[in-house]
Design an enzyme around this catalytic site. Structure first.
Site, PDB file in Angstrom:
ATOM      1  N   HIS A   1      23.431  -9.467  30.717  1.00  0.00           N
ATOM      2  CA  HIS A   1      23.756  -8.306  29.872  1.00  0.00           C
ATOM      3  C   HIS A   1      24.968  -8.526  28.977  1.00  0.00           C
ATOM      4  CE1 HIS A   1      21.397  -5.444  32.778  1.00  0.00           C
ATOM      5  NE2 HIS A   1      20.622  -6.219  32.058  1.00  0.00           N
TER       6      HIS A   1
ATOM      7  N   CYS B   1      25.800  -9.802  10.773  1.00  0.00           N
ATOM      8  CA  CYS B   1      25.603 -11.205  10.387  1.00  0.00           C
ATOM      9  C   CYS B   1      25.454 -12.104  11.622  1.00  0.00           C
ATOM     10  CB  CYS B   1      26.711 -11.693   9.456  1.00  0.00           C
ATOM     11  SG  CYS B   1      28.259 -12.092  10.255  1.00  0.00           S
TER      12      CYS B   1
ATOM     13  N   ARG C   1      36.653  -0.053  29.469  1.00  0.00           N
ATOM     14  CA  ARG C   1      36.078  -0.959  30.467  1.00  0.00           C
ATOM     15  C   ARG C   1      36.755  -2.329  30.426  1.00  0.00           C
ATOM     16  NH1 ARG C   1      29.844  -0.970  30.388  1.00  0.00           N
ATOM     17  NH2 ARG C   1      30.241  -2.257  32.228  1.00  0.00           N
TER      18      ARG C   1
ATOM     19  N   ASN D   1      26.287  -8.100  35.539  1.00  0.00           N
ATOM     20  CA  ASN D   1      27.648  -7.603  35.322  1.00  0.00           C
ATOM     21  C   ASN D   1      28.254  -8.238  34.081  1.00  0.00           C
ATOM     22  OD1 ASN D   1      27.203  -6.238  37.637  1.00  0.00           O
ATOM     23  ND2 ASN D   1      28.459  -7.547  38.934  1.00  0.00           N
TER      24      ASN D   1
ATOM     25  N   CYS E   1      29.300  -9.632  15.503  1.00  0.00           N
ATOM     26  CA  CYS E   1      29.061  -8.815  14.317  1.00  0.00           C
ATOM     27  C   CYS E   1      27.787  -8.003  14.527  1.00  0.00           C
ATOM     28  CB  CYS E   1      28.933  -9.698  13.081  1.00  0.00           C
ATOM     29  SG  CYS E   1      28.675  -8.705  11.590  1.00  0.00           S
TER      30      CYS E   1
HETATM   31  P1  OAD Z   1      23.886   0.443  39.491  1.00  0.00           P
HETATM   32  O1  OAD Z   1      25.106   1.279  39.318  1.00  0.00           O
HETATM   33  O2  OAD Z   1      22.582   0.987  38.989  1.00  0.00           O
HETATM   34  O3  OAD Z   1      23.663   0.110  41.033  1.00  0.00           O
HETATM   35  C1  OAD Z   1      24.682  -0.395  41.838  1.00  0.00           C
HETATM   36  C2  OAD Z   1      24.109  -0.550  43.252  1.00  0.00           C
HETATM   37  O4  OAD Z   1      25.123  -1.128  44.042  1.00  0.00           O
HETATM   38  C3  OAD Z   1      23.699   0.765  43.930  1.00  0.00           C
HETATM   39  O5  OAD Z   1      22.401   0.614  44.442  1.00  0.00           O
HETATM   40  C4  OAD Z   1      24.731   0.953  45.049  1.00  0.00           C
HETATM   41  O6  OAD Z   1      24.155   1.481  46.225  1.00  0.00           O
HETATM   42  C5  OAD Z   1      25.173  -0.467  45.299  1.00  0.00           C
HETATM   43  N1  OAD Z   1      26.555  -0.622  45.785  1.00  0.00           N
HETATM   44  C6  OAD Z   1      27.645   0.148  45.531  1.00  0.00           C
HETATM   45  N2  OAD Z   1      28.736  -0.362  46.120  1.00  0.00           N
HETATM   46  C7  OAD Z   1      28.329  -1.492  46.775  1.00  0.00           C
HETATM   47  C8  OAD Z   1      28.982  -2.475  47.573  1.00  0.00           C
HETATM   48  N3  OAD Z   1      30.281  -2.435  47.822  1.00  0.00           N
HETATM   49  N4  OAD Z   1      28.220  -3.485  48.070  1.00  0.00           N
HETATM   50  C9  OAD Z   1      26.896  -3.564  47.830  1.00  0.00           C
HETATM   51  N5  OAD Z   1      26.229  -2.663  47.088  1.00  0.00           N
HETATM   52  C10 OAD Z   1      26.933  -1.640  46.567  1.00  0.00           C
HETATM   53  O7  OAD Z   1      24.200  -0.984  38.858  1.00  0.00           O
HETATM   54  P2  OAD Z   1      23.219  -2.128  38.359  1.00  0.00           P
HETATM   55  O8  OAD Z   1      22.013  -2.261  39.229  1.00  0.00           O
HETATM   56  O9  OAD Z   1      24.064  -3.333  38.125  1.00  0.00           O
HETATM   57  O10 OAD Z   1      23.687  -2.676  32.075  1.00  0.00           O
HETATM   58  O11 OAD Z   1      22.772  -1.581  36.959  1.00  0.00           O
HETATM   59  C11 OAD Z   1      22.000  -2.407  36.146  1.00  0.00           C
HETATM   60  C12 OAD Z   1      22.430  -2.265  34.715  1.00  0.00           C
HETATM   61  O12 OAD Z   1      22.376  -0.886  34.355  1.00  0.00           O
HETATM   62  C13 OAD Z   1      23.872  -2.627  34.435  1.00  0.00           C
HETATM   63  O13 OAD Z   1      24.047  -4.001  34.268  1.00  0.00           O
HETATM   64  C14 OAD Z   1      24.152  -1.890  33.169  1.00  0.00           C
HETATM   65  C15 OAD Z   1      23.264  -0.656  33.291  1.00  0.00           C
HETATM   66  O14 OAD Z   1      22.447  -0.523  32.205  1.00  0.00           O
HETATM   67  C16 OAD Z   1      24.467  -2.753  30.960  1.00  0.00           C
HETATM   68  O15 OAD Z   1      25.540  -2.233  30.846  1.00  0.00           O
HETATM   69  C17 OAD Z   1      23.871  -3.537  29.881  1.00  0.00           C
END
Ligand code: OAD
Length: 241
Positions: free
Chosen positions: A115, A126, A65, A98, A123
């Site tokens: 996040h 620690c 990533r 993000n 670490c």
């Molecule tokens: P998701 O992958 O759950 O959702 C992404 C959303 O963006 C979906 O509802 C899609 O429909 C929408 N989408 C896709 N392409 C798009 C575009 N071009 N314009 C607008 N919308 C679009 O991602 P998150 O909601 O960010 O945490 O997920 C939340 C958290 O889940 C992440 O931060 C991650 C995961 O746990 C960690 O990694 C800590």
């Protein structure tokens, strides 16, 4: 566009972003097509248990990533939010889920990375401060701290607490915004992960007008006053322009 989003000299704007705003930069979302890495689901990799079981696998995932995010460029969604921040100054706050650093690279400053950040390492044991780190690791190159414990990505994994100071900053912003014209705007997030999924409720309770910009309906679409369906890179520049 259903109706204009009014941002006047009194307006406070809190923006919440998720993986969808980076989709047009070529970074796959978590829950959409392409949300798998190799054969693994995010929930199998982004947990303290996964790291305890197989730190090499988890580091390989985060290294992948890192490499992907380092090659990506901010898109018009990121730029539209920077332009709005420049216009509003302290009347603006961005809370992002993000970890890809694209908001910062685009120029966002008043920002809370709920996040964590892909390019920081800390670490696992620690209290050493998280530090900038752009390297790649895997099973044969597991990084260790001076204290001997394994280093880990500075990411909030499933089951872990968010940094309370980040939530406080969002709360403080909302509280101040409540006595002004207050807009809460979520973009590119599925509304599936808490506590960010609950911000809309908090903001509504404080009198905010609430907007969702998303490619598909989110889990909490019904909680928003306005839903603009579309790609954030196309919608945000028009909505905020
Ligand atoms: P998701 O992958 O759950 O959702 C992404 C959303 O963006 C979906 O509802 C899609 O429909 C929408 N989408 C896709 N392409 C798009 C575009 N071009 N314009 C607008 N919308 C679009 O991602 P998150 O909601 O960010 O945490 O997920 C939340 C958290 O889940 C992440 O931060 C991650 C995961 O746990 C960690 O990694 C800590």
């Amino acid at each position: 566009m259903p109706e204009p989003l009014v941002i006047d000299g009194d307006t406070r704007v809190l923006v919440l972003t998720g993986a969808g705003v980076s989709a047009e930069s070529g970074i796959p979302t978590f829950r959409g097509a392409g949300g798998l890495w190799e054969q693994y689901r995010l929930e199998e990799l982004a947990t303290p248990e996964a790291f305890a079981r197989d730190p090499g696998l988890v580091w390989r995932f985060y290294s992948y990533r890192r490499e992907k995010a380092a090659l990506a460029e901010p898109n018009p969604s990121h730029h539209a939010l920077v332009a709005l921040e420049r216009r509003l100054g302290d009347r603006f706050l961005l809370a992002t889920q993000n970890v890809d650093d694209l908001h910062r690279r685009a120029g966002s400053q008043r920002m809370v990375e709920l996040h964590g950040n892909l390019f920081r390492t800390r670490c696992s044991a620690c209290r050493r401060e998280p530090f900038e780190d752009r390297r790649s690791y895997g099973p044969d190159s597991l990084p260790r701290c001076h204290c001997g414990a394994l280093l880990r990505p500075h990411i909030v994994w499933f089951g872990e607490m968010l940094d309370p100071s980040h939530l406080e900053r969002v709360d403080d912003f909302m509280r101040e915004a409540a006595s002004h014209r207050f807009v809460f705007l979520a973009a590119g997030t599925s509304g599936a992960v808490w506590p960010a999924a609950g911000f809309v409720e908090q903001a509504r309770a404080l009198g905010a007008g609430t907007w969702l910009v998303n490619a598909d309906p989110a889990e909490n679409t019904a909680r928003f006053h306005h839903f603009v369906q579309g790609k954030s890179g196309e919608v945000l520049p028009k909505l905020l322009g």
